[in-house]
Design a protein around this motif. Structure first.
Motif, PDB file in Angstrom:
ATOM      1  N   ASP A  15       0.813  -1.214   0.000  1.00 21.79           N
ATOM      2  CA  ASP A  15       0.000   0.000   0.000  1.00 21.79           C
ATOM      3  C   ASP A  15       0.850   1.268   0.000  1.00 21.79           C
ATOM      4  O   ASP A  15       0.535   2.241  -0.707  1.00 21.79           O
ATOM      5  CB  ASP A  15      -0.938   0.016   1.210  1.00 21.79           C
ATOM      6  CG  ASP A  15      -2.129  -0.914   1.041  1.00 21.79           C
ATOM      7  OD1 ASP A  15      -2.343  -1.408  -0.083  1.00 21.79           O
ATOM      8  OD2 ASP A  15      -2.832  -1.149   2.041  1.00 21.79           O
ATOM      9  N   ASP A  16       1.918   1.287   0.803  1.00 22.14           N
ATOM     10  CA  ASP A  16       2.721   2.507   0.904  1.00 22.14           C
ATOM     11  C   ASP A  16       3.486   2.800  -0.385  1.00 22.14           C
ATOM     12  O   ASP A  16       3.533   3.947  -0.843  1.00 22.14           O
ATOM     13  CB  ASP A  16       3.700   2.397   2.075  1.00 22.14           C
ATOM     14  CG  ASP A  16       2.994   2.425   3.421  1.00 22.14           C
ATOM     15  OD1 ASP A  16       1.866   2.956   3.496  1.00 22.14           O
ATOM     16  OD2 ASP A  16       3.570   1.918   4.402  1.00 22.14           O
ATOM     17  N   SER A  17       4.088   1.778  -0.982  1.00 14.98           N
ATOM     18  CA  SER A  17       4.817   2.000  -2.233  1.00 14.98           C
ATOM     19  C   SER A  17       3.849   2.288  -3.372  1.00 14.98           C
ATOM     20  O   SER A  17       4.145   3.092  -4.270  1.00 14.98           O
ATOM     21  CB  SER A  17       5.707   0.797  -2.565  1.00 14.98           C
ATOM     22  OG  SER A  17       4.961  -0.395  -2.622  1.00 14.98           O
ATOM     23  N   PHE A  18       2.661   1.667  -3.338  1.00 11.64           N
ATOM     24  CA  PHE A  18       1.635   1.953  -4.344  1.00 11.64           C
ATOM     25  C   PHE A  18       1.196   3.414  -4.259  1.00 11.64           C
ATOM     26  O   PHE A  18       1.038   4.090  -5.284  1.00 11.64           O
ATOM     27  CB  PHE A  18       0.443   1.023  -4.119  1.00 11.64           C
ATOM     28  CG  PHE A  18      -0.683   1.202  -5.099  1.00 11.64           C
ATOM     29  CD1 PHE A  18      -0.620   0.649  -6.363  1.00 11.64           C
ATOM     30  CD2 PHE A  18      -1.815   1.927  -4.745  1.00 11.64           C
ATOM     31  CE1 PHE A  18      -1.677   0.798  -7.274  1.00 11.64           C
ATOM     32  CE2 PHE A  18      -2.872   2.085  -5.638  1.00 11.64           C
ATOM     33  CZ  PHE A  18      -2.797   1.522  -6.906  1.00 11.64           C
ATOM     34  N   LEU A  71      -7.280   5.353  -8.588  1.00 10.05           N
ATOM     35  CA  LEU A  71      -6.685   4.071  -8.206  1.00 10.05           C
ATOM     36  C   LEU A  71      -6.327   4.053  -6.724  1.00 10.05           C
ATOM     37  O   LEU A  71      -6.500   3.029  -6.042  1.00 10.05           O
ATOM     38  CB  LEU A  71      -5.432   3.800  -9.051  1.00 10.05           C
ATOM     39  CG  LEU A  71      -5.676   3.477 -10.535  1.00 10.05           C
ATOM     40  CD1 LEU A  71      -4.352   3.421 -11.285  1.00 10.05           C
ATOM     41  CD2 LEU A  71      -6.427   2.160 -10.685  1.00 10.05           C
ATOM     42  N   MET A  72      -5.857   5.192  -6.230  1.00 10.50           N
ATOM     43  CA  MET A  72      -5.552   5.261  -4.796  1.00 10.50           C
ATOM     44  C   MET A  72      -6.817   5.186  -3.962  1.00 10.50           C
ATOM     45  O   MET A  72      -6.858   4.499  -2.929  1.00 10.50           O
ATOM     46  CB  MET A  72      -4.765   6.546  -4.491  1.00 10.50           C
ATOM     47  CG  MET A  72      -3.323   6.495  -4.954  1.00 10.50           C
ATOM     48  SD  MET A  72      -2.325   7.910  -4.391  1.00 10.50           S
ATOM     49  CE  MET A  72      -2.810   9.153  -5.603  1.00 10.50           C
ATOM     50  N   ARG A  73      -7.869   5.890  -4.394  1.00 12.16           N
ATOM     51  CA  ARG A  73      -9.128   5.831  -3.643  1.00 12.16           C
ATOM     52  C   ARG A  73      -9.666   4.405  -3.589  1.00 12.16           C
ATOM     53  O   ARG A  73     -10.136   3.952  -2.540  1.00 12.16           O
ATOM     54  CB  ARG A  73     -10.174   6.760  -4.282  1.00 12.16           C
ATOM     55  CG  ARG A  73      -9.954   8.228  -4.023  1.00 12.16           C
ATOM     56  CD  ARG A  73     -11.208   9.033  -4.315  1.00 12.16           C
ATOM     57  NE  ARG A  73     -11.685   8.852  -5.685  1.00 12.16           N
ATOM     58  CZ  ARG A  73     -11.262   9.572  -6.728  1.00 12.16           C
ATOM     59  NH1 ARG A  73     -10.342  10.505  -6.545  1.00 12.16           N
ATOM     60  NH2 ARG A  73     -11.762   9.363  -7.934  1.00 12.16           N
ATOM     61  N   PRO A  79      -3.125   9.968  -1.066  1.00 11.65           N
ATOM     62  CA  PRO A  79      -1.936  10.509  -1.749  1.00 11.65           C
ATOM     63  C   PRO A  79      -0.893  10.947  -0.728  1.00 11.65           C
ATOM     64  O   PRO A  79      -1.234  11.361   0.382  1.00 11.65           O
ATOM     65  CB  PRO A  79      -2.494  11.705  -2.521  1.00 11.65           C
ATOM     66  CG  PRO A  79      -3.957  11.438  -2.647  1.00 11.65           C
ATOM     67  CD  PRO A  79      -4.359  10.695  -1.414  1.00 11.65           C
ATOM     68  N   VAL A  80       0.358  10.844  -1.110  1.00 12.69           N
ATOM     69  CA  VAL A  80       1.449  11.239  -0.226  1.00 12.69           C
ATOM     70  C   VAL A  80       2.238  12.361  -0.903  1.00 12.69           C
ATOM     71  O   VAL A  80       2.194  12.508  -2.134  1.00 12.69           O
ATOM     72  CB  VAL A  80       2.375  10.043   0.085  1.00 12.69           C
ATOM     73  CG1 VAL A  80       1.604   8.954   0.824  1.00 12.69           C
ATOM     74  CG2 VAL A  80       3.009   9.488  -1.176  1.00 12.69           C
ATOM     75  N   ALA A 204      15.368   4.454  -4.530  1.00 14.34           N
ATOM     76  CA  ALA A 204      15.840   4.583  -3.154  1.00 14.34           C
ATOM     77  C   ALA A 204      14.668   4.701  -2.190  1.00 14.34           C
ATOM     78  O   ALA A 204      14.647   4.074  -1.117  1.00 14.34           O
ATOM     79  CB  ALA A 204      16.771   5.793  -3.029  1.00 14.34           C
ATOM     80  N   ARG A 205      13.669   5.494  -2.556  1.00 12.96           N
ATOM     81  CA  ARG A 205      12.476   5.644  -1.714  1.00 12.96           C
ATOM     82  C   ARG A 205      11.716   4.328  -1.617  1.00 12.96           C
ATOM     83  O   ARG A 205      11.261   3.931  -0.532  1.00 12.96           O
ATOM     84  CB  ARG A 205      11.568   6.728  -2.288  1.00 12.96           C
ATOM     85  CG  ARG A 205      12.131   8.137  -2.201  1.00 12.96           C
ATOM     86  CD  ARG A 205      11.892   8.718  -0.819  1.00 12.96           C
ATOM     87  NE  ARG A 205      12.419  10.071  -0.720  1.00 12.96           N
ATOM     88  CZ  ARG A 205      12.111  10.930   0.254  1.00 12.96           C
ATOM     89  NH1 ARG A 205      11.255  10.562   1.203  1.00 12.96           N
ATOM     90  NH2 ARG A 205      12.639  12.129   0.286  1.00 12.96           N
ATOM     91  N   MET A 206      11.556   3.642  -2.739  1.00 16.65           N
ATOM     92  CA  MET A 206      10.859   2.358  -2.724  1.00 16.65           C
ATOM     93  C   MET A 206      11.622   1.347  -1.885  1.00 16.65           C
ATOM     94  O   MET A 206      11.028   0.541  -1.152  1.00 16.65           O
ATOM     95  CB  MET A 206      10.690   1.834  -4.151  1.00 16.65           C
ATOM     96  CG  MET A 206       9.774   2.669  -5.026  1.00 16.65           C
ATOM     97  SD  MET A 206       8.083   2.756  -4.379  1.00 16.65           S
ATOM     98  CE  MET A 206       7.299   3.781  -5.631  1.00 16.65           C
TER      99      MET A 206
END
Length: 262
Positions: A15-18, A71-73, A79-80, A204-206
């Motif tokens: 979920d977080d990386s998505f 897609l996030m909803r 959203p981040v 790097a973030r992923m």
């Protein structure tokens, strides 16, 4: 085995990386929508026939942004914030590629030279977008969550690329060929560097989110650098060639709806 499909699948399954993936994509598409809308409003009189196509281009980009937000909803994630080092569109502008936002905020008509810069920038970045979405469509066209979205966006990106080829060739035949080729080359060489830097930052973030080992991170970084070396040595040329597309007037109609993703 480390492959493009397995890498994307891992990102999509968390979920977080998505959320980060979709937020980065939505932000870039929305920015492109704003840029195209401003350019359409400022098109010089001699190029007014382009305005509806530029408007359609911007509407497509806005639609893509809404699709990623939808897609996030549907996943139930928010959203981040987009990390500055992963913001492809902003970094391209800071590198002098495309029309500066300060210029677009002024209510002054653009010049034909500005239109050449816009189309050359779009031809290069749409090449990247078309290739990336084709990769996603290849692996995820049947995905229950992403399939329809990647198929629609991929088709749009192909249309955008066709439009850039056709309009740049029109301007080349009108006597702007040398300026177009010079501008395309500068855009391509800058884009491949920015793409490398953004890719490294995103991975790097992923890696932080997904807990990748240092060895895996190093392997992915080496792959990104290898792609850059290939592109710097000659791969960039695919971004500057011009040929009349099979589909003419690709942006000649209204944008398709994204209501099915709402």
């Amino acid at each position: 085995m480390l492959s493009a499909k397995s890498l994307f699948q891992e990102i999509l399954d968390d979920d977080d990386s998505f959320a980060l993936f979709c937020s980065i994509a939505a932000g870039g598409e929305s920015q492109g929508g704003w840029e195209n809308a401003r350019i359409a409003a400022l098109v010089p009189e001699s190029q007014r026939g382009l305005a509806p196509k530029i408007t359609r281009h911007g509407a497509d980009e806005d639609k893509h942004g809404r699709i990623f937000e939808a897609l996030m909803r549907k996943r139930g994630v928010r959203p981040v914030p987009v990390p500055p080092e992963t913001d492809y569109t902003v970094l391209l502008e800071r590198s002098g590629i495309g029309l500066a936002h300060d210029r677009l905020r002024r209510d002054e008509p653009l010049t034909v030279q500005d239109i050449v810069v816009y189309l050359a920038h779009s031809r290069v970045t749409e090449q990247r977008a078309s290739e990336q979405m084709e990769l996603l469509r290849k692996h995820f066209a049947d995905h229950p969550e992403l399939g329809r979205a990647v198929t629609m966006i991929s088709r749009d990106e192909d249309d955008h690329l066709a439009y850039c080829h056709e309009e740049l060739l029109r301007l080349a035949h009108a006597g702007h060929g040398r300026v177009i080729q010079r501008t395309l080359r500068a855009c391509a060489l800058t884009e491949i560097r920015v793409h490398r830097d953004v890719s490294l930052a995103v991975m790097a973030r992923m890696g932080d989110i997904l807990g990748w080992s240092r060895a895996r991170g190093a392997l992915l970084a080496a792959g990104i650098h290898a792609v850059y070396v290939y592109e710097r040595l000659g791969g960039w040329r695919r971004m500057v060639s011009l040929r009349m597309p099979e589909r003419r007037n690709a942006l000649g109609g209204p944008a398709s709806s994204a209501s099915e993703f709402a």
